[in-house]
Design an enzyme around this catalytic site. Structure first.
Site, mmCIF file in Angstrom:
data_model
loop_
_atom_site.group_PDB
_atom_site.id
_atom_site.type_symbol
_atom_site.label_atom_id
_atom_site.label_comp_id
_atom_site.label_asym_id
_atom_site.label_seq_id
_atom_site.Cartn_x
_atom_site.Cartn_y
_atom_site.Cartn_z
ATOM 1 N N HIS A 2 -9.251 8.889 16.941
ATOM 2 C CA HIS A 2 -7.979 8.843 16.726
ATOM 3 C C HIS A 2 -7.485 10.056 16.172
ATOM 4 C CE1 HIS A 2 -9.125 4.226 15.956
ATOM 5 N NE2 HIS A 2 -10.100 4.715 16.185
ATOM 6 N N ASP A 27 -0.329 15.016 14.536
ATOM 7 C CA ASP A 27 -1.430 13.538 13.711
ATOM 8 C C ASP A 27 -1.446 12.803 15.337
ATOM 9 O OD1 ASP A 27 -1.553 10.743 12.164
ATOM 10 O OD2 ASP A 27 0.011 11.703 11.377
HETATM 11 C C1 GDG Z 1 -6.016 7.816 11.564
HETATM 12 C C2 GDG Z 1 -4.697 8.697 12.363
HETATM 13 C C3 GDG Z 1 -3.879 7.304 13.816
HETATM 14 C C4 GDG Z 1 -0.159 3.863 3.958
HETATM 15 N N1 GDG Z 1 0.050 3.992 3.168
HETATM 16 C C5 GDG Z 1 0.266 1.989 3.040
HETATM 17 C C6 GDG Z 1 -0.529 1.445 3.413
HETATM 18 N N2 GDG Z 1 -0.189 2.776 4.908
HETATM 19 C C7 GDG Z 1 -1.298 2.601 5.918
HETATM 20 C C8 GDG Z 1 0.592 2.558 7.410
HETATM 21 C C9 GDG Z 1 -0.524 1.933 8.113
HETATM 22 C C10 GDG Z 1 -1.385 3.222 8.043
HETATM 23 O O1 GDG Z 1 -2.536 2.802 6.317
HETATM 24 C C11 GDG Z 1 -1.268 4.935 8.034
HETATM 25 O O2 GDG Z 1 -1.937 5.113 10.256
HETATM 26 P P1 GDG Z 1 -1.371 6.443 10.056
HETATM 27 O O3 GDG Z 1 -1.100 5.921 11.826
HETATM 28 O O4 GDG Z 1 -0.192 6.288 9.981
HETATM 29 O O5 GDG Z 1 -2.340 7.567 9.619
HETATM 30 P P2 GDG Z 1 -3.689 7.620 9.865
HETATM 31 O O6 GDG Z 1 -4.444 7.052 8.449
HETATM 32 O O7 GDG Z 1 -4.217 9.005 9.085
HETATM 33 O O8 GDG Z 1 -4.457 7.307 10.803
HETATM 34 C C12 GDG Z 1 -3.936 8.768 12.878
HETATM 35 C C13 GDG Z 1 -4.997 6.717 13.500
HETATM 36 O O9 GDG Z 1 -5.897 6.251 12.511
HETATM 37 C C14 GDG Z 1 -4.537 4.885 14.442
HETATM 38 O O10 GDG Z 1 -5.289 5.111 15.298
HETATM 39 O O11 GDG Z 1 -2.570 6.866 13.961
HETATM 40 O O12 GDG Z 1 -3.147 9.924 13.516
HETATM 41 O O13 GDG Z 1 -5.005 10.044 11.249
HETATM 42 O O14 GDG Z 1 -1.130 1.252 8.879
HETATM 43 O O15 GDG Z 1 1.280 0.770 7.139
HETATM 44 N N3 GDG Z 1 -0.915 -0.001 4.277
HETATM 45 C C15 GDG Z 1 -0.813 -0.722 2.830
HETATM 46 N N4 GDG Z 1 0.246 -0.173 1.470
HETATM 47 C C16 GDG Z 1 0.427 1.324 1.807
HETATM 48 O O16 GDG Z 1 0.704 2.079 0.546
HETATM 49 N N5 GDG Z 1 -0.911 -1.948 2.405
#
Ligand code: GDG
Length: 452
Positions: free
Chosen positions: A158, A354
């Site tokens: 990821h 990312d």
């Molecule tokens: C890893 C990789 C890759 C965030 N704050 C809250 C909340 N979130 C949710 C967002 C989104 C998720 O968390 C974050 O997803 P990301 O993709 O931006 O980042 P990572 O957690 O680092 O994920 C990344 C991912 O895996 C998938 O393959 O894209 O690069 O690092 O869904 O909305 N959700 C809630 N409250 C919050 O305060 N409910």
């Protein structure tokens, strides 16, 4: 047809209403909705003093059986905190300077992977197909092979994968790459990651190029758009709207992590306020940044630094009736978040690196098609190659962020609609569902073609 067996470090609790913030759980939950039968295996998030292989706890929920095991405090420290999060995470995000290598952590990491293999094996059935997720479990396929498991095993990373010139700084790089040969198929987020990983594997061993594929993850855009529409009249969304008095909103949503470029982003916003004073007393920037890995020193330091930066910027620019940055380190409910995205005129997503960044895709999905907001996106996010109609910025350049924010805040509705239509088409083409289907179809093919 056999079951799909998912293995990831952490398994979400299906009964928990407030799901933890994290991209892997969000992406997989969306993808699993279409799977007929599935076993999801991994760490429960709990710790135990019992030494020896634990008995997995089973919990059936819909079509998914969740099988979880605890870790001992020692395993948690060596495998999870130190090796996975203190070594592999910074290395894969190109942050060599933050990597703290210790050989005993490497040994603990290998041992936990072997323990995962030993406790998973009795749960496997003859026709199962196994899909392992993320950097915590690079050596898992090899550990399963050593126990005689012959099922096809796929792996999805990821996070980004760095070039050999960086990866070779890891003392155990060769051993890790060697173990990864045991996978039938390895998926990564972008072509750049694909090139990097394949080159690393090729340097160590003969590796067929078709073994590593770029397979970008997405979201469920239709469901998320609906959630955003539904939450428009929710209490918290209303409160936020009323507090803004029809003035523009910029939103950022990230786990509190150094890869997300929060400090640089705050400085970019500060530069906007310095260079474009017409936005004073008008624009508000809401940053949601739930605390993550709060027990790790680098993350505590980052938090202190961000508290200070936000305080300094607010102190310098605020008026008695205007706070330039609203900064929340508590998680917000997913549906409320969807409503916040929809209300925001600008989505600000500027990671320093990312894997993908699902927030960028969620922001696009949540917009009102008649009056969509503009997305400002780091060109170093994995989502950037797909989302070329966003305003792409270099997250290290505060002036670049400031200019893009000004452009986004003053963009005509016509241009916003044109850009959003293109972005929306993109996120509807590559969803969590297509990601899982495409990857699994390739894995099945590898079995038929006899590489499994
Ligand atoms: C890893 C990789 C890759 C965030 N704050 C809250 C909340 N979130 C949710 C967002 C989104 C998720 O968390 C974050 O997803 P990301 O993709 O931006 O980042 P990572 O957690 O680092 O994920 C990344 C991912 O895996 C998938 O393959 O894209 O690069 O690092 O869904 O909305 N959700 C809630 N409250 C919050 O305060 N409910």
């Amino acid at each position: 047809m056999g079951r799909l067996v998912i293995v990831s470090n952490r398994v979400p609790d299906p009964r928990e209403r407030n799901k933890p913030a994290g991209g892997l759980a969000v992406g997989l939950a969306d993808a699993l909705r279409t799977e007929p039968r599935c076993l999801w295996f991994g760490w429960s998030g709990k710790q135990t003093d019992f030494v020896g292989d634990p008995e997995p706890s089973l919990d059936e929920h819909g079509t998914v059986t969740y099988a979880t095991i605890p870790l001992t405090p020692q395993q948690h420290r060596g495998y999870y905190q130190n090796f996975s999060n203190g070594i592999l995470w910074p290395l894969c995000h190109y942050r060599l300077g933050l990597m703290n290598y210790g050989r005993s952590d490497w040994h603990q990491y290998l041992e936990v992977n072997r323990m995962f293999a030993r406790t998973l094996k009795p749960l496997l059935k003859p026709d199962d197909i196994i899909w392992v997720h993320d950097y915590h479990l690079f050596p898992l396929a090899q550990a399963l092979r050593e126990l005689g498991v012959t099922a096809p095993i796929g792996f999805f990373l990821h996070i980004p994968f760095p070039p050999w010139s960086l990866f070779r700084a890891l003392p155990c790089a060769d051993a890790l790459l060697e173990d990864m040969q045991a996978y039938n198929l390895i998926g990564v987020q972008t072509e750049e990651d694909c090139q990097n990983l394949w080159e690393c594997m090729r340097i160590e061993n003969e590796t067929d190029a078709s073994k590593v594929v770029a397979c970008p993850i997405g979201i469920d855009p239709v469901a998320f758009a609906e959630e955003a529409r539904d939450s428009d009249n929710g209490l918290e969304v209303k409160r936020l709207r009323e507090s803004l008095h029809n003035e523009p909103l910029i939103i950022g949503v990230d786990r509190l992590d150094y890869s997300k470029g929060l400090e640089e982003r705050f400085l970019g916003y500060e530069r906007l306020l310095t260079r474009y004073p017409e936005h004073h007393r008008h624009v508000t920037y809401l940053q949601v940044a739930p605390i993550s890995r709060g027990e790790v020193e680098e993350y505590r330091q980052l938090r202190r630094q961000l508290d200070e930066t936000v305080g300094r910027i607010n102190g310098a620019f605020a008026a008695c009736d205007w706070t330039p940055i609203r900064y929340l380190t508590r998680p917000v409910q997913r549906q409320v978040l969807a409503g916040f995205y929809r209300m925001a005129d600008v989505g600000l997503v500027t990671p320093l690196r990312d894997g993908m960044n699902l927030v960028a895709k969620e922001y696009v999905a949540a917009q009102n098609p008649d009056d969509p907001g503009a997305l400002v996106l780091s060109h170093l996010a994995g989502a950037a190659p797909e989302l070329g109609e966003a305003l792409l910025v270099n997250p290290h350049d505060a002036d670049d962020i400031a200019d893009a924010l000004h452009q986004a805040l003053t963009m005509s509705r016509e241009e916003r609609k044109r850009r959003w239509n293109a972005l929306n088409l993109e996120i509807r083409n590559t969803t969590a569902g297509t990601w899982a289907r495409d990857f699994l179809a390739m894995l099945h093919r590898s079995r038929r073609e006899g590489t499994a």
